[in-house]
Design an enzyme around this catalytic site. Sequence first.
Site, short mmCIF file in Angstrom:
data_model
loop_
_atom_site.label_atom_id
_atom_site.label_comp_id
_atom_site.label_asym_id
_atom_site.label_seq_id
_atom_site.Cartn_x
_atom_site.Cartn_y
_atom_site.Cartn_z
N HIS A 1 123.01 45.26 77.34
CA HIS A 1 123.32 43.94 76.77
C HIS A 1 122.07 43.07 76.77
O HIS A 1 121.40 42.96 77.78
CB HIS A 1 124.40 43.25 77.60
CG HIS A 1 125.77 43.80 77.37
ND1 HIS A 1 126.92 43.15 77.76
CD2 HIS A 1 126.19 44.94 76.78
CE1 HIS A 1 127.97 43.87 77.42
NE2 HIS A 1 127.55 44.97 76.84
N TYR B 1 131.43 34.06 79.77
CA TYR B 1 131.81 33.26 80.94
C TYR B 1 132.37 31.95 80.41
O TYR B 1 131.68 31.24 79.66
CB TYR B 1 130.58 32.94 81.79
CG TYR B 1 130.04 34.09 82.61
CD1 TYR B 1 130.48 34.31 83.92
CD2 TYR B 1 129.07 34.94 82.09
CE1 TYR B 1 129.96 35.34 84.68
CE2 TYR B 1 128.55 35.99 82.85
CZ TYR B 1 129.01 36.18 84.15
OH TYR B 1 128.50 37.21 84.90
N PRO C 1 131.26 36.70 93.10
CA PRO C 1 130.89 37.62 92.02
C PRO C 1 130.41 36.95 90.73
O PRO C 1 129.95 37.64 89.82
CB PRO C 1 132.17 38.42 91.76
CG PRO C 1 133.27 37.61 92.33
CD PRO C 1 132.70 36.79 93.43
N LYS D 1 125.73 39.66 91.32
CA LYS D 1 124.56 40.02 92.12
C LYS D 1 124.80 41.02 93.25
O LYS D 1 123.86 41.64 93.76
CB LYS D 1 123.96 38.75 92.76
CG LYS D 1 123.34 37.80 91.77
CD LYS D 1 122.02 38.35 91.27
CE LYS D 1 121.62 37.76 89.96
NZ LYS D 1 120.88 38.61 89.09
N TYR E 1 119.56 35.87 86.09
CA TYR E 1 120.64 36.80 85.76
C TYR E 1 120.12 38.24 85.64
O TYR E 1 120.74 39.16 86.15
CB TYR E 1 121.34 36.36 84.46
CG TYR E 1 122.72 36.97 84.32
CD1 TYR E 1 123.85 36.33 84.84
CD2 TYR E 1 122.91 38.19 83.69
CE1 TYR E 1 125.12 36.89 84.74
CE2 TYR E 1 124.17 38.77 83.59
CZ TYR E 1 125.27 38.12 84.11
OH TYR E 1 126.52 38.69 84.03
P1 RFL Z 1 130.53 48.68 99.85
O1 RFL Z 1 130.61 49.04 98.40
O2 RFL Z 1 131.63 47.82 100.39
O3 RFL Z 1 130.44 50.03 100.67
C1 RFL Z 1 130.58 50.07 102.06
C2 RFL Z 1 131.13 51.43 102.45
O4 RFL Z 1 131.24 51.51 103.88
C3 RFL Z 1 132.48 52.09 104.21
N1 RFL Z 1 132.84 51.70 105.58
C4 RFL Z 1 132.65 52.49 106.65
N2 RFL Z 1 132.13 53.72 106.79
C5 RFL Z 1 132.06 54.27 108.03
N3 RFL Z 1 132.51 53.61 109.14
C6 RFL Z 1 133.03 52.37 109.05
N4 RFL Z 1 133.47 51.74 110.16
C7 RFL Z 1 133.12 51.75 107.78
N5 RFL Z 1 133.57 50.56 107.34
C8 RFL Z 1 133.39 50.54 106.01
C9 RFL Z 1 133.43 51.59 103.13
O5 RFL Z 1 134.60 52.41 103.01
C10 RFL Z 1 132.54 51.65 101.91
O6 RFL Z 1 132.60 52.90 101.24
O7 RFL Z 1 129.17 47.95 100.21
P2 RFL Z 1 127.68 48.12 99.59
O8 RFL Z 1 127.31 49.56 99.51
O9 RFL Z 1 126.84 47.17 100.33
O10 RFL Z 1 127.83 47.64 98.06
C11 RFL Z 1 128.10 46.29 97.74
C12 RFL Z 1 128.93 46.21 96.46
O11 RFL Z 1 130.07 47.04 96.57
C13 RFL Z 1 129.38 44.76 96.16
O12 RFL Z 1 128.36 43.85 96.48
C14 RFL Z 1 129.75 44.57 94.67
O13 RFL Z 1 130.91 45.29 94.35
C15 RFL Z 1 129.95 43.09 94.35
N6 RFL Z 1 130.38 42.86 92.96
C16 RFL Z 1 129.46 42.84 91.92
N7 RFL Z 1 128.16 43.09 92.17
C17 RFL Z 1 127.28 43.14 91.13
O14 RFL Z 1 126.08 43.36 91.36
N8 RFL Z 1 127.66 42.98 89.82
C18 RFL Z 1 128.96 42.73 89.49
O15 RFL Z 1 129.28 42.64 88.31
C19 RFL Z 1 129.91 42.61 90.56
N9 RFL Z 1 131.19 42.36 90.32
C20 RFL Z 1 131.74 42.66 92.67
C21 RFL Z 1 132.11 42.40 91.33
C22 RFL Z 1 132.71 42.73 93.67
C23 RFL Z 1 134.04 42.53 93.34
N10 RFL Z 1 134.97 42.65 94.39
C24 RFL Z 1 136.14 43.44 94.30
C25 RFL Z 1 134.59 42.24 95.71
C26 RFL Z 1 133.44 42.18 90.99
C27 RFL Z 1 134.40 42.21 92.00
C28 RFL Z 1 135.83 41.92 91.61
C1 PHB Z 2 132.54 42.86 85.83
O1 PHB Z 2 132.39 43.38 84.71
O2 PHB Z 2 133.31 43.33 86.68
C2 PHB Z 2 131.82 41.61 86.16
C3 PHB Z 2 130.94 41.07 85.24
C4 PHB Z 2 130.26 39.89 85.55
C5 PHB Z 2 130.47 39.29 86.77
C6 PHB Z 2 131.33 39.84 87.70
C7 PHB Z 2 132.00 41.01 87.40
O3 PHB Z 2 129.82 38.13 87.05
#
Ligand code: RFL
Ligand code: PHB
Length: 400
Positions: free
Chosen positions: A75, A204, A296, A300, A388
Amino acid sequence: MQMIRTQVGIIGAGPAGLMLGHLLDRFGIDSVIIEDRSRDYVIERVRAGVLEQATVDLMIATGLGERIQREGMRHEGVQIAFGGRRHRIDFPTLTGGRTITIYGQNEVVRDLIDARLRSGRPLLFECSDVSLADLAGPRPVVRFVRDGQPHTLQCDFVAGCDGSHGISRPSIPLDQVRTYERAYPFAWLGILAEAAPASDELVYSLHERGFALFSMRSPQLTRLYLQCAPDENLDAWTDDRIWSELLLRLGTDDGWRPNTGRIVQKSVTGMRSMVVEPMRWGRLFLAGDAAHIVPPTGAKGLNLAIADVAALASSLRSFYRTENERSLDQYSKDAAARVWRAQRFSWWMTSALHRLDADSSFDARRQLADLEHLVSSRAAMTSFAESYVGGPLAPVDGEP
Ligand code: RFL
Ligand code: PHB
């Protein structure tokens, strides 16, 4: 009791833990990854979708580029909607050619798991009762149970990559770190729908009824979010109610609106900001969501997790080459500086685009003036675009 020895014990097989294992493998450094969930659970979790340029570049440079180059959706801008109109912010012209890529976090995780299996290094799913010990000394230990058997992993270092609810951060004595936190009085209701994306770019939107976001996962799947209460009851949201609210908040005066379709996933995500400093205690390093959470809105979280482990892998490589601890001391300082830049941007985007019940009519007009300024000033758009698309990562190429 089974005893295992490794250089780096990695807790968590999310993007942070898996990418760290992948980079260390390329540097010839041994690691064991310990995850408490199953492989299917880790792959199927629907979360992030936006990858910064540097995240994509890192995947390509380290042999993970095949699928993302074929299936990732590049994008060149995003759209900001308010007052019934959409305004476009063009990334390449404002940032010297940088872009973002839409590629689901679960696809990133799938690619990393495949690479790990190819490397032959251990990736242990379904480990329970994971605990850390001797973190302040030179031989930290990870204990866990697998297939009913107690295991002890002896390491040089432990990387806490176990997300916001893991055990790594709480293993640090409270007086050794400082935690900065902020909660927001709203959440996101997110859905995945079988509908072709109606726009080539993310939208957004700030509407008087609250924030909404149009995103996507593939040419057949639309991802949408709307601002809701933190304790929102999903049962109160029928599919019809979700669609009518999304169409109301996202539709613009030119007749644009998202396509609708069968809803295949629904969830509510709370919003908060958190940073722990320093991101190191003794021989334990924190990376990704274990060390910081961003709302979110700025997309980031995943990108910060990847940036952390690129820096950590590079610090560990310097240590193993030189036996000098200086690079290890630098990790937390460099990572935290990036984290705070992302916190500022994520907080700003969240504040600019969400409505609070307590907002006065003044607040609502000021919010519109803020967005009007963003889309009419080249300087403001440049600042937004730079934040961004994100900056460069620690170098990870070169010979081990
Ligand atoms: P994770 O992905 O939470 O992985 C951690 C792992 O550790 C495991 N765990 C354990 N393992 C062993 N022993 C234990 N005691 C443990 N406790 C936990 C877990 O099961 C898991 O597998 O962390 P990590 O690797 O730091 O990654 C971070 C990302 O997952 C997170 O920051 C993003 O998903 C945030 N996020 C977004 N980030 C972006 O850069 N761009 C996005 O567009 C974006 N959109 C989002 C998001 C997060 C969202 N939610 C659901 C929080 C959209 C949403 C809706
Ligand atoms: C997504 O596609 O899940 C998404 C995109 C932009 C955001 C957060 C989540 O800021």
